[in-house]
Design an enzyme around this catalytic site. Sequence first.
Site, PDB file in Angstrom:
ATOM      1  N   THR A  42       0.720  -1.124  -0.126  1.00 28.28           N
ATOM      2  CA  THR A  42       0.074  -0.113  -0.079  1.00 28.28           C
ATOM      3  C   THR A  42       1.105   1.139  -0.016  1.00 28.28           C
ATOM      4  O   THR A  42       1.462   1.408   1.108  1.00 28.28           O
ATOM      5  CB  THR A  42      -0.927   0.009   1.206  1.00 28.28           C
ATOM      6  OG1 THR A  42      -1.779  -1.103   1.198  1.00 28.28           O
ATOM      7  CG2 THR A  42      -1.858   1.214   1.131  1.00 28.28           C
ATOM      8  N   LYS A  45      -7.414   1.249  -2.682  1.00 32.41           N
ATOM      9  CA  LYS A  45      -6.870   0.823  -1.267  1.00 32.41           C
ATOM     10  C   LYS A  45      -6.981   2.104  -0.472  1.00 32.41           C
ATOM     11  O   LYS A  45      -7.220   1.918   0.798  1.00 32.41           O
ATOM     12  CB  LYS A  45      -5.459  -0.025  -1.422  1.00 32.41           C
ATOM     13  CG  LYS A  45      -4.994  -0.087  -0.185  1.00 32.41           C
ATOM     14  CD  LYS A  45      -5.954  -1.129   0.782  1.00 32.41           C
ATOM     15  CE  LYS A  45      -5.262  -1.410   2.284  1.00 32.41           C
ATOM     16  NZ  LYS A  45      -4.178  -2.051   2.296  1.00 32.41           N
ATOM     17  N   LYS A  78       0.159   6.139   8.435  1.00 24.32           N
ATOM     18  CA  LYS A  78       0.750   6.207   7.099  1.00 24.32           C
ATOM     19  C   LYS A  78      -0.357   6.150   5.962  1.00 24.32           C
ATOM     20  O   LYS A  78      -0.479   6.862   4.992  1.00 24.32           O
ATOM     21  CB  LYS A  78       1.801   4.864   6.903  1.00 24.32           C
ATOM     22  CG  LYS A  78       2.370   4.891   5.352  1.00 24.32           C
ATOM     23  CD  LYS A  78       2.651   3.659   5.141  1.00 24.32           C
ATOM     24  CE  LYS A  78       1.578   2.665   4.367  1.00 24.32           C
ATOM     25  NZ  LYS A  78       1.865   1.706   3.874  1.00 24.32           N
TER      26      LYS A  78
END
Length: 316
Positions: free
Chosen positions: A96, A171, A246
């Site tokens: 990701t 995502k 993050k």
Amino acid sequence: MAAVGWIGLGNMGGYMSANMVKAGHAVRGYDVNPAAVAAAEEHGVEAAGSIADAVAGADVVFTMLPKGEHSRSVYLGDDGVLAHADTGTLLVDSSTIDVESAQALHDAAAAAGFRFVDAPVSGGISGAEAGTLTFMVGGEAGPVQEAAAFIEPMAGNVIPTGGATTGQAAKICNNLMLFINLAATSEGAVLADRLGLDKQVFWDIASVSSGDSWALRTWYPVPGVVASAASNNDFAPTFTAELANKDINLAIAAARDTGTPLEIGEHVQQLFQRLVDAGHAGKDCSMIVSLVDGSLAEGDAAEPGNGAQMSSGGRS
């Protein structure tokens, strides 16, 4: 049986590569963390001593890495994947990462003659172990279809998302919703308790009512309700606060690039930042509940050994 090169054998990649072995594929794996490599070997993954070793003779290479900078290094470095893999090898990045990095990988792979897809996953460590992850796969139609066949042993769902970087876009947006749901679940759970509701009774109601969410059913932040929740184990990480921070920052950066206000998302990011600043980066992200129930006071000192640990271990 395919020859699979795997780079990033951490919390996610370790289980994912093990499921590839179970499906009959020959998997050669590499990670900068020797303990991760040793754990993967116990599940039948052959240890590789370098990226070059991992990709040699592979039909497909999967990467599962923490951040865009790690993916860029692994693919674009002098000793990286593009430098050593055969151009007939299909490349699949399941990390990701930011959209800009994903586009850079697509562009560099195409320029070097490779087929490449971005294929991040949803479902967490439990989904990685069970082989029920959702893969969001972006790229040209042919390579996406090829990748789906290799992905199948690790997946409950394989969803083509469109062109290059659309897997990452999906995502990022999905995780934005997840972490907002987690924060809302934490507030609802604490308030329900303080209003005198039995925690199991409230969960039973919410899980079949309009308050339901994946976060509620899987990561419920109150112990003794959901078996898979980190709250049962002093918030030992299944998905760390640092990684949650993050991911939600990736969404905020993408929103700024597209002129999209994320007022709720930005507030939830601040909550994760408070956990990180208090020294709990390595704890589970569902520890966000401690900011609601008051168990984590402002300015808490970091706990020994509780800092973030980040390698190419592929936690996503």
